[in-house]
Motif scaffolding. Sequence first.
Motif, PDB file in Angstrom:
ATOM      1  N   GLN A 340      36.828  19.686  41.378  1.00  0.00           N
ATOM      2  CA  GLN A 340      35.382  19.753  41.625  1.00  0.00           C
ATOM      3  C   GLN A 340      34.902  21.195  41.830  1.00  0.00           C
ATOM      4  N   TRP A 341      35.619  21.950  42.678  1.00  0.00           N
ATOM      5  CA  TRP A 341      35.153  23.283  43.066  1.00  0.00           C
ATOM      6  C   TRP A 341      35.803  24.421  42.279  1.00  0.00           C
ATOM      7  N   ASN A 342      37.001  24.202  41.777  1.00  0.00           N
ATOM      8  CA  ASN A 342      37.650  25.193  40.906  1.00  0.00           C
ATOM      9  C   ASN A 342      37.851  26.562  41.551  1.00  0.00           C
ATOM     10  N   PHE A 343      38.123  26.607  42.848  1.00  0.00           N
ATOM     11  CA  PHE A 343      38.308  27.911  43.489  1.00  0.00           C
ATOM     12  C   PHE A 343      39.508  28.648  42.903  1.00  0.00           C
ATOM     13  N   LYS A 344      40.573  27.920  42.611  1.00  0.00           N
ATOM     14  CA  LYS A 344      41.750  28.591  42.056  1.00  0.00           C
ATOM     15  C   LYS A 344      41.552  28.937  40.581  1.00  0.00           C
ATOM     16  N   MET A 345      40.849  28.088  39.877  1.00  0.00           N
ATOM     17  CA  MET A 345      40.581  28.389  38.477  1.00  0.00           C
ATOM     18  C   MET A 345      39.686  29.618  38.339  1.00  0.00           C
ATOM     19  N   THR A 346      38.741  29.763  39.274  1.00  0.00           N
ATOM     20  CA  THR A 346      37.793  30.881  39.183  1.00  0.00           C
ATOM     21  C   THR A 346      38.247  32.115  39.964  1.00  0.00           C
ATOM     22  N   GLY A 347      39.366  32.012  40.684  1.00  0.00           N
ATOM     23  CA  GLY A 347      39.879  33.172  41.415  1.00  0.00           C
ATOM     24  C   GLY A 347      40.322  34.274  40.464  1.00  0.00           C
ATOM     25  N   ARG A 348      39.947  35.477  40.731  1.00  0.00           N
ATOM     26  CA  ARG A 348      40.308  36.615  39.881  1.00  0.00           C
ATOM     27  C   ARG A 348      41.561  37.296  40.432  1.00  0.00           C
ATOM     28  N   TYR A 349      42.672  36.585  40.415  1.00  0.00           N
ATOM     29  CA  TYR A 349      43.871  37.055  41.092  1.00  0.00           C
ATOM     30  C   TYR A 349      44.471  38.296  40.437  1.00  0.00           C
ATOM     31  N   GLU A 350      44.340  38.384  39.130  1.00  0.00           N
ATOM     32  CA  GLU A 350      44.855  39.573  38.453  1.00  0.00           C
ATOM     33  C   GLU A 350      44.082  40.824  38.882  1.00  0.00           C
ATOM     34  N   MET A 351      42.767  40.655  39.104  1.00  0.00           N
ATOM     35  CA  MET A 351      41.954  41.774  39.561  1.00  0.00           C
ATOM     36  C   MET A 351      42.305  42.136  41.002  1.00  0.00           C
ATOM     37  N   TYR A 352      42.445  41.125  41.852  1.00  0.00           N
ATOM     38  CA  TYR A 352      42.815  41.387  43.244  1.00  0.00           C
ATOM     39  C   TYR A 352      44.180  42.061  43.318  1.00  0.00           C
TER      40      TYR A 352
END
Length: 371
Positions: A340-352
């Motif tokens: 529903q919320w997609n926090f992990k899908m939308t997380g920019r982990y490579e940038m972080y």
Amino acid sequence: MSASEFESVEASLSKYISPGDLDEVRRILYGKQTRKLDFPQSATDAAAERGFDLQGCVFEASSEQLRLPRIVRVGLIQNKIVLPTDAPVLDQIAALHKRVGEIVEVAAMCGVNIVCFQEAWTMPFAFCTRERQPWTEFAESAEDGFTTRFCQELAKKYNMVVVSPILERDEIHGGTLWNTAVVVSNSGKVLGKTRKNHIPRVGDFNESTYYMEGNTGHRVFQTQFGKIAVNICYGRHHPLNWFMYSMNGAEIIFNPSATVGELSEPMWPIEARNAAIANHCFTCAINRVGTVSHHEFGHFYGSSYVAAPDGSRSPGLSRIRDGLLIAELDLNLTRQIGDQWNFKMTGRYEMYGEELTKAVQNDFKPNIIKE
């Protein structure tokens, strides 16, 4: 009324708010209302006879076409110390084993699959005192100490995973002390251990004189009842700590703690709940109760609770009484809320990751744009 006499926020809300308004207040404060969990009368009677609070709730998920519900019951135990702090060390440990064993028996009556105790549950909280004796005598082996053996017996007897946070003595590495949680499988075997990653240094409150920062990373334990992790006490203040347990697959993250009102109580209802939301997982916050008399440290305020990935949470246990909180979880909710919320899908982990790698270098320059 002193802090050590105030029962709970929930009790005050029920006492002073009209029934018509109470549901709306609870919705705003706690999210979607959880259904109350029914207990066998024998369990309710045993809890009353043994003098501890027994509460339960159900976190439900939507039905799915391709997956059956994944139901697990977790139990959170908060308790006072039993004997005075000047009693012999072994007597204090034995008394706590007996007390917690009584509560675990009731948890078993209620069908609990995984139980977690509070931080350093076999001893008084002593980690911010200057003296080390006799407090370091409470330290024991995580693999075969008497507390681990005790928990193995509980696990086998009740077919229950036991999470046992202790002060660990690591004889292999010269007797080094660690703040450790031992995870015992429902088979009775020691599944493994995980150590406290973050050590508080807040004014005179400094636990680093007792034990080291953990070196086990962010271990997740695959149990018969789901994937669990243990974020010990001060680690709850570090969002990336929760995040890494979640990234390693944790569906339930336990947070066994020992924390007092003046230091942290306003943060307590927020941090574990926020972690559940941000990481699409269940979180279980456990805090001891009572006052340890060997030093003026303050009142441990209990208030243990469970939070779900949809932002809902259980009522808290008492601030002043021993208690057992049982929550029935449908683990399907973790993926449903993730979808529903997609926090992990939308997380920019490579940038972080790239920016954090730069930030820890000595020549780091903040990315600030100036006129």
